[in-house]
Design a protein around this motif. Structure first.
Motif, PDB file in Angstrom:
ATOM      1  N   ALA A  96      -2.660  19.731   3.768  1.00  0.00           N
ATOM      2  CA  ALA A  96      -1.285  20.216   3.914  1.00  0.00           C
ATOM      3  C   ALA A  96      -0.467  19.832   2.691  1.00  0.00           C
ATOM      4  O   ALA A  96       0.330  20.627   2.178  1.00  0.00           O
ATOM      5  N   TRP A  97      -0.671  18.611   2.206  1.00  0.00           N
ATOM      6  CA  TRP A  97       0.021  18.138   1.000  1.00  0.00           C
ATOM      7  C   TRP A  97      -0.400  18.972  -0.207  1.00  0.00           C
ATOM      8  O   TRP A  97       0.414  19.311  -1.061  1.00  0.00           O
ATOM      9  N   ARG A  98      -1.663  19.345  -0.274  1.00  0.00           N
ATOM     10  CA  ARG A  98      -2.162  20.148  -1.386  1.00  0.00           C
ATOM     11  C   ARG A  98      -1.477  21.522  -1.422  1.00  0.00           C
ATOM     12  O   ARG A  98      -1.205  22.071  -2.492  1.00  0.00           O
ATOM     13  N   LEU A  99      -1.209  22.083  -0.254  1.00  0.00           N
ATOM     14  CA  LEU A  99      -0.590  23.407  -0.188  1.00  0.00           C
ATOM     15  C   LEU A  99       0.897  23.374  -0.531  1.00  0.00           C
ATOM     16  O   LEU A  99       1.453  24.362  -1.012  1.00  0.00           O
ATOM     17  N   SER A 100       1.531  22.245  -0.299  1.00  0.00           N
ATOM     18  CA  SER A 100       2.982  22.159  -0.442  1.00  0.00           C
ATOM     19  C   SER A 100       3.488  22.520  -1.839  1.00  0.00           C
ATOM     20  O   SER A 100       4.449  23.289  -1.967  1.00  0.00           O
ATOM     21  N   PRO A 101       2.897  22.009  -2.938  1.00  0.00           N
ATOM     22  CA  PRO A 101       3.401  22.370  -4.270  1.00  0.00           C
ATOM     23  C   PRO A 101       3.205  23.840  -4.610  1.00  0.00           C
ATOM     24  O   PRO A 101       3.747  24.320  -5.603  1.00  0.00           O
ATOM     25  N   GLN A 102       2.425  24.556  -3.815  1.00  0.00           N
ATOM     26  CA  GLN A 102       2.186  25.971  -4.070  1.00  0.00           C
ATOM     27  C   GLN A 102       3.281  26.855  -3.463  1.00  0.00           C
ATOM     28  O   GLN A 102       3.177  28.080  -3.464  1.00  0.00           O
ATOM     29  N   GLY A 103       4.341  26.207  -2.956  1.00  0.00           N
ATOM     30  CA  GLY A 103       5.461  26.962  -2.420  1.00  0.00           C
ATOM     31  C   GLY A 103       5.440  27.151  -0.923  1.00  0.00           C
ATOM     32  O   GLY A 103       6.266  27.892  -0.368  1.00  0.00           O
ATOM     33  N   GLY A 111      -3.480   5.691   7.705  1.00  0.00           N
ATOM     34  CA  GLY A 111      -2.132   5.635   8.270  1.00  0.00           C
ATOM     35  C   GLY A 111      -1.065   5.740   7.198  1.00  0.00           C
ATOM     36  O   GLY A 111      -0.065   6.454   7.356  1.00  0.00           O
ATOM     37  N   ALA A 112      -1.278   5.044   6.077  1.00  0.00           N
ATOM     38  CA  ALA A 112      -0.303   5.084   4.985  1.00  0.00           C
ATOM     39  C   ALA A 112      -0.273   6.458   4.326  1.00  0.00           C
ATOM     40  O   ALA A 112       0.796   6.946   3.943  1.00  0.00           O
ATOM     41  N   LEU A 113      -1.438   7.097   4.192  1.00  0.00           N
ATOM     42  CA  LEU A 113      -1.486   8.432   3.593  1.00  0.00           C
ATOM     43  C   LEU A 113      -0.759   9.450   4.461  1.00  0.00           C
ATOM     44  O   LEU A 113       0.036  10.256   3.964  1.00  0.00           O
ATOM     45  N   ILE A 114      -1.026   9.427   5.746  1.00  0.00           N
ATOM     46  CA  ILE A 114      -0.363  10.373   6.648  1.00  0.00           C
ATOM     47  C   ILE A 114       1.139  10.147   6.629  1.00  0.00           C
ATOM     48  O   ILE A 114       1.931  11.101   6.621  1.00  0.00           O
ATOM     49  N   ASP A 115       1.553   8.892   6.607  1.00  0.00           N
ATOM     50  CA  ASP A 115       2.976   8.561   6.556  1.00  0.00           C
ATOM     51  C   ASP A 115       3.622   9.153   5.299  1.00  0.00           C
ATOM     52  O   ASP A 115       4.688   9.771   5.360  1.00  0.00           O
ATOM     53  N   TYR A 116       2.957   8.996   4.153  1.00  0.00           N
ATOM     54  CA  TYR A 116       3.517   9.500   2.896  1.00  0.00           C
ATOM     55  C   TYR A 116       3.508  11.023   2.856  1.00  0.00           C
ATOM     56  O   TYR A 116       4.484  11.646   2.440  1.00  0.00           O
ATOM     57  N   VAL A 117       2.405  11.630   3.293  1.00  0.00           N
ATOM     58  CA  VAL A 117       2.327  13.088   3.282  1.00  0.00           C
ATOM     59  C   VAL A 117       3.381  13.691   4.199  1.00  0.00           C
ATOM     60  O   VAL A 117       4.030  14.688   3.846  1.00  0.00           O
ATOM     61  N   ALA A 118       3.584  13.102   5.372  1.00  0.00           N
ATOM     62  CA  ALA A 118       4.608  13.612   6.291  1.00  0.00           C
ATOM     63  C   ALA A 118       5.986  13.567   5.640  1.00  0.00           C
ATOM     64  O   ALA A 118       6.798  14.487   5.784  1.00  0.00           O
ATOM     65  N   PHE A 119       6.240  12.483   4.885  1.00  0.00           N
ATOM     66  CA  PHE A 119       7.503  12.363   4.148  1.00  0.00           C
ATOM     67  C   PHE A 119       7.633  13.482   3.114  1.00  0.00           C
ATOM     68  O   PHE A 119       8.684  14.117   2.990  1.00  0.00           O
ATOM     69  N   CYS A 120       6.559  13.746   2.367  1.00  0.00           N
ATOM     70  CA  CYS A 120       6.582  14.797   1.343  1.00  0.00           C
ATOM     71  C   CYS A 120       6.769  16.172   1.964  1.00  0.00           C
ATOM     72  O   CYS A 120       7.525  17.007   1.446  1.00  0.00           O
ATOM     73  N   LEU A 145       0.836  -1.201   0.000  1.00  0.00           N
ATOM     74  CA  LEU A 145       0.000   0.000   0.000  1.00  0.00           C
ATOM     75  C   LEU A 145       0.871   1.251   0.000  1.00  0.00           C
ATOM     76  O   LEU A 145       0.631   2.189  -0.769  1.00  0.00           O
ATOM     77  N   ARG A 146       1.891   1.254   0.832  1.00  0.00           N
ATOM     78  CA  ARG A 146       2.799   2.414   0.867  1.00  0.00           C
ATOM     79  C   ARG A 146       3.480   2.606  -0.481  1.00  0.00           C
ATOM     80  O   ARG A 146       3.628   3.735  -0.964  1.00  0.00           O
ATOM     81  N   ALA A 147       3.901   1.497  -1.096  1.00  0.00           N
ATOM     82  CA  ALA A 147       4.561   1.585  -2.405  1.00  0.00           C
ATOM     83  C   ALA A 147       3.600   2.108  -3.469  1.00  0.00           C
ATOM     84  O   ALA A 147       3.988   2.908  -4.333  1.00  0.00           O
ATOM     85  N   LYS A 148       2.350   1.669  -3.433  1.00  0.00           N
ATOM     86  CA  LYS A 148       1.357   2.124  -4.412  1.00  0.00           C
ATOM     87  C   LYS A 148       1.099   3.614  -4.257  1.00  0.00           C
ATOM     88  O   LYS A 148       1.034   4.360  -5.252  1.00  0.00           O
ATOM     89  N   ILE A 149       0.944   4.065  -3.026  1.00  0.00           N
ATOM     90  CA  ILE A 149       0.697   5.487  -2.782  1.00  0.00           C
ATOM     91  C   ILE A 149       1.882   6.318  -3.257  1.00  0.00           C
ATOM     92  O   ILE A 149       1.709   7.372  -3.880  1.00  0.00           O
ATOM     93  N   ALA A 150       3.091   5.844  -2.998  1.00  0.00           N
ATOM     94  CA  ALA A 150       4.280   6.573  -3.447  1.00  0.00           C
ATOM     95  C   ALA A 150       4.335   6.648  -4.967  1.00  0.00           C
ATOM     96  O   ALA A 150       4.686   7.688  -5.543  1.00  0.00           O
ATOM     97  N   THR A 151       3.963   5.566  -5.644  1.00  0.00           N
ATOM     98  CA  THR A 151       3.996   5.549  -7.105  1.00  0.00           C
ATOM     99  C   THR A 151       3.001   6.534  -7.695  1.00  0.00           C
ATOM    100  O   THR A 151       3.349   7.352  -8.553  1.00  0.00           O
TER     101      THR A 151
END
Length: 243
Positions: free
Chosen positions: A182-189, A144-153, A100-106
């Motif tokens: 929070a993840w949505r805002l990140s690419p906006q600088g 849990g997997a989404l929060i883990d990935y977003v925190a990484f990003c 699941l973590r690998a799929k979300i990352a991909t």
């Protein structure tokens, strides 16, 4: 003829360099030039193509179908995001956290954040929320997997140039959506930190001089609108996001 590095193009187009590489390698959407050292270089025509790809994806077209559209083929646009949702559901049913973590990352590398949140993760979470028992456990695994990935990003984005901001949940119980926004805002600088526990009433005075975003998960009530106006009159930089 002006040539631009992948970093310059990423900033100009608002697309993560990792996503640009995925569009090139996996989907064959881009064909940048290379320096003698092997570094990608893009010209104005490449940038126009990237903007066109971005417009298609942001309009709801899965990235896997964009190449056919660019080449003028007839494409069924309605099944792409549904297929990606089903891929996520299939991984969840097998209850394999690592897969699941690998799929979300991909999918996170290959798709713009807004489109992925709105067309895949929110619909999947809504589907799981309609059921009881097993689906609730699956939703918890996904969250849990989404929060883990977003925190990484978010951690990665803090290493780059940008503007610091704090995201606060306001009268909401959906902590996972808070992280997704929070993840949505990140690419906006924005270099986002998250106040992980939502509050019944945020207190901007505790964070003097900071840019604050508040997430409610729905349109502001009249009382919340009045409170926002009051904070802004007091000089606090507070913005509502993610409605």
């Amino acid at each position: 003829m002006a040539l631009y590095s992948i970093g310059e193009v990423a900033v100009r187009c608002g697309i993560n360099p990792v996503t640009l590489r995925a569009w090139q390698r996996r989907y064959g959407l881009l064909k940048p030039q290379r320096t003698e050292g092997g570094h990608r270089q893009f010209d104005e025509e490449d940038i126009q193509r990237i903007e066109e790809i971005k417009r298609w994806v942001e309009s709801g077209v899965p990235v896997g179908k964009v190449k056919a559209l660019l080449e003028g083929e007839n494409v069924n646009l309605h099944d792409g995001w549904t297929a990606l949702q089903e891929e996520i559901m299939t991984v969840l049913r097998h209850v394999r956290p690592a897969k699941l973590r690998a799929k979300i990352a991909t999918v996170g590398r290959e798709n713009p954040v807004d489109a992925l949140i709105d067309h895949v993760f929110i619909p999947v979470r809504q589907r799981l929320g309609l059921d009881q028992n097993t689906a609730r456990a699956m939703c918890s695994l996904l969250d849990g997997a989404l929060i883990d990935y977003v925190a990484f990003c978010l951690a990665g984005s803090r290493k780059k140039a940008g503007k610091d901001a704090l995201l606060i949940g306001w009268a909401t119980d959906d902590r996972t959506r808070l992280w997704l926004e929070a993840w949505r805002l990140s690419p906006q600088g924005w270099r986002i930190d998250v106040l992980a526990e939502p509050l019944e009433m945020p207190r901007p005075e505790l964070f003097p001089g900071q840019q604050l975003f508040v997430f409610t998960g729905k349109p502001l009530t009249r009382r919340q609108q009045e409170q926002m106006a009051h904070w802004q009159e007091q000089g606090f930089t507070v913005t509502h996001t993610g409605s």
